[in-house]
Design a protein around this motif. Structure first.
Motif, PDB file in Angstrom:
ATOM      1  N   UNK A  47       0.839  -1.203   0.000  1.00  0.00           N
ATOM      2  CA  UNK A  47       0.000   0.000   0.000  1.00  0.00           C
ATOM      3  C   UNK A  47       0.877   1.257   0.000  1.00  0.00           C
ATOM      4  N   UNK A  48       1.861   1.271   0.892  1.00  0.00           N
ATOM      5  CA  UNK A  48       2.754   2.425   0.995  1.00  0.00           C
ATOM      6  C   UNK A  48       3.480   2.660  -0.326  1.00  0.00           C
ATOM      7  N   UNK A  49       3.999   1.584  -0.918  1.00  0.00           N
ATOM      8  CA  UNK A  49       4.786   1.739  -2.133  1.00  0.00           C
ATOM      9  C   UNK A  49       3.947   2.264  -3.286  1.00  0.00           C
ATOM     10  N   UNK A  50       2.701   1.794  -3.395  1.00  0.00           N
ATOM     11  CA  UNK A  50       1.842   2.325  -4.455  1.00  0.00           C
ATOM     12  C   UNK A  50       1.488   3.789  -4.190  1.00  0.00           C
ATOM     13  N   UNK A  51       1.169   4.118  -2.931  1.00  0.00           N
ATOM     14  CA  UNK A  51       0.846   5.508  -2.598  1.00  0.00           C
ATOM     15  C   UNK A  51       2.024   6.423  -2.899  1.00  0.00           C
ATOM     16  N   UNK A  52       3.225   5.914  -2.624  1.00  0.00           N
ATOM     17  CA  UNK A  52       4.434   6.681  -2.903  1.00  0.00           C
ATOM     18  C   UNK A  52       4.554   6.941  -4.403  1.00  0.00           C
ATOM     19  N   UNK A  53       4.340   5.886  -5.186  1.00  0.00           N
ATOM     20  CA  UNK A  53       4.430   6.037  -6.636  1.00  0.00           C
ATOM     21  C   UNK A  53       3.366   7.004  -7.154  1.00  0.00           C
ATOM     22  N   UNK A  54       2.127   6.836  -6.677  1.00  0.00           N
ATOM     23  CA  UNK A  54       1.032   7.688  -7.143  1.00  0.00           C
ATOM     24  C   UNK A  54       1.249   9.142  -6.757  1.00  0.00           C
ATOM     25  N   UNK A  55       1.989   9.368  -5.667  1.00  0.00           N
ATOM     26  CA  UNK A  55       2.294  10.737  -5.265  1.00  0.00           C
ATOM     27  C   UNK A  55       3.390  11.346  -6.135  1.00  0.00           C
ATOM     28  N   UNK A  56       4.211  10.483  -6.748  1.00  0.00           N
ATOM     29  CA  UNK A  56       5.290  10.961  -7.607  1.00  0.00           C
ATOM     30  C   UNK A  56       4.843  11.088  -9.057  1.00  0.00           C
ATOM     31  N   UNK A  57       3.989  10.155  -9.504  1.00  0.00           N
ATOM     32  CA  UNK A  57       3.522  10.150 -10.891  1.00  0.00           C
ATOM     33  C   UNK A  57       2.005  10.089 -10.901  1.00  0.00           C
ATOM     34  N   UNK A  58       1.411  11.156 -11.397  1.00  0.00           N
ATOM     35  CA  UNK A  58      -0.050  11.272 -11.391  1.00  0.00           C
ATOM     36  C   UNK A  58      -0.637  10.916 -12.751  1.00  0.00           C
ATOM     37  N   UNK A  59       0.085  10.116 -13.508  1.00  0.00           N
ATOM     38  CA  UNK A  59      -0.363   9.724 -14.840  1.00  0.00           C
ATOM     39  C   UNK A  59      -1.623   8.866 -14.731  1.00  0.00           C
ATOM     40  N   UNK A  60      -2.636   9.209 -15.496  1.00  0.00           N
ATOM     41  CA  UNK A  60      -3.901   8.474 -15.436  1.00  0.00           C
ATOM     42  C   UNK A  60      -4.289   8.041 -16.846  1.00  0.00           C
ATOM     43  N   UNK A  61      -3.692   6.934 -17.302  1.00  0.00           N
ATOM     44  CA  UNK A  61      -4.052   6.390 -18.608  1.00  0.00           C
ATOM     45  C   UNK A  61      -4.360   4.906 -18.455  1.00  0.00           C
ATOM     46  N   UNK A  62      -4.659   4.240 -19.563  1.00  0.00           N
ATOM     47  CA  UNK A  62      -5.114   2.851 -19.489  1.00  0.00           C
ATOM     48  C   UNK A  62      -4.043   1.917 -18.927  1.00  0.00           C
ATOM     49  N   UNK A  63      -2.777   2.194 -19.194  1.00  0.00           N
ATOM     50  CA  UNK A  63      -1.706   1.330 -18.692  1.00  0.00           C
ATOM     51  C   UNK A  63      -1.648   1.370 -17.168  1.00  0.00           C
ATOM     52  N   UNK A  64      -1.696   2.580 -16.608  1.00  0.00           N
ATOM     53  CA  UNK A  64      -1.659   2.728 -15.155  1.00  0.00           C
ATOM     54  C   UNK A  64      -2.890   2.089 -14.529  1.00  0.00           C
ATOM     55  N   UNK A  65      -4.038   2.274 -15.148  1.00  0.00           N
ATOM     56  CA  UNK A  65      -5.270   1.706 -14.599  1.00  0.00           C
ATOM     57  C   UNK A  65      -5.221   0.180 -14.590  1.00  0.00           C
TER      58      UNK A  65
END
Length: 227
Positions: free
Chosen positions: A72-90
């Motif tokens: 959970x922490x690692x994903x939150x960390x990544x999402x805080x660094x990269x706010x890219x919202x496209x189909x690959x990230x989803x």
């Protein structure tokens, strides 16, 4: 890679001092799957205590909580660094949710193998779920490494340490180790996964990936403001 042709948004990183970053509905759904895993772990812990396995139940529960929390922490960390919202990230986030579900399914068997210990531990289902979660993160860090040259040293460190740790987790689970061997390698592998972010942030330079002080990493759903 022709990003426009593939429908991808360039992954260039957020301003670490951006305020009022809002969560997506997909991130909220991901949080809910994690909450369910916490609930299942708590139920298994309660059953183990009721059966009198206190000495074993406590460290096993702490291990399970550590695995869930760290993903959970690692994903939150990544999402805080990269706010890219496209189909690959989803898709990667949805794969992580699949991993959380598999991890939750394996909790009963995982607790049982510790409670009824007969010389070896079978935690393959739990580790499979964890590795699925982490492999999705591996894909995200790998893409960040490709598309964000300014932070390539940091994202490369995240990728390499995460990749090595997952290989070791798979080998450990497949070997069905003894309790002592499992405990030793758990400490070593968790230390490796913790070292990755520590080392990566030391390499961040002028564009650190660290979540800024005002950005909570573990944020409850009640504190989210969906965009």
């Amino acid at each position: 890679m022709n990003q426009r042709l593939l429908g991808l948004i360039p992954m260039t990183g957020r301003d670490p001092f951006q305020e009022h970053r809002q969560a997506s509905f997909l991130e909220l759904l991901y949080d809910l799957t994690l909450v369910i895993s916490f609930g299942v772990a708590g139920a298994q812990f309660a059953h183990a205590l009721a059966d009198g396995h206190f000495a074993v139940a406590v460290p096993v529960y702490l291990w399970v909580v550590a695995m869930i929390t760290w993903s959970w922490v690692n994903y939150s960390w990544f999402a805080s660094a990269y706010d890219t919202d496209d189909w690959f990230v989803r898709i990667c986030v949805m794969v992580q949710m699949v991993g959380v579900t598999v991890f939750g399914v394996g909790l009963a068997e995982g607790f049982h193998t510790f409670m009824e210990y007969h010389g070896h531990l079978d935690v393959r289902v739990m580790v499979l779920g964890y590795v699925i979660m982490r492999m999705a993160m591996l894909a995200l860090w790998g893409r960040a490494w490709l598309e964000d040259p300014q932070r390539r040293a940091s994202t490369g460190t995240y990728f390499v340490t995460l990749f090595l740790a997952q290989i070791a987790w798979v080998i450990l689970a497949a070997a069905k180790p003894s309790f002592t061997v499992f405990a030793i390698f758990f400490v070593l592998l968790f230390a490796l996964e913790l070292y990755g972010p520590y080392r990566a942030e030391k390499q961040g330079g002028r564009h650190p990936l660290a979540c800024p002080p005002h950005c909570g990493t573990l944020r409850s759903a009640s504190n989210y403001h969906p965009r």
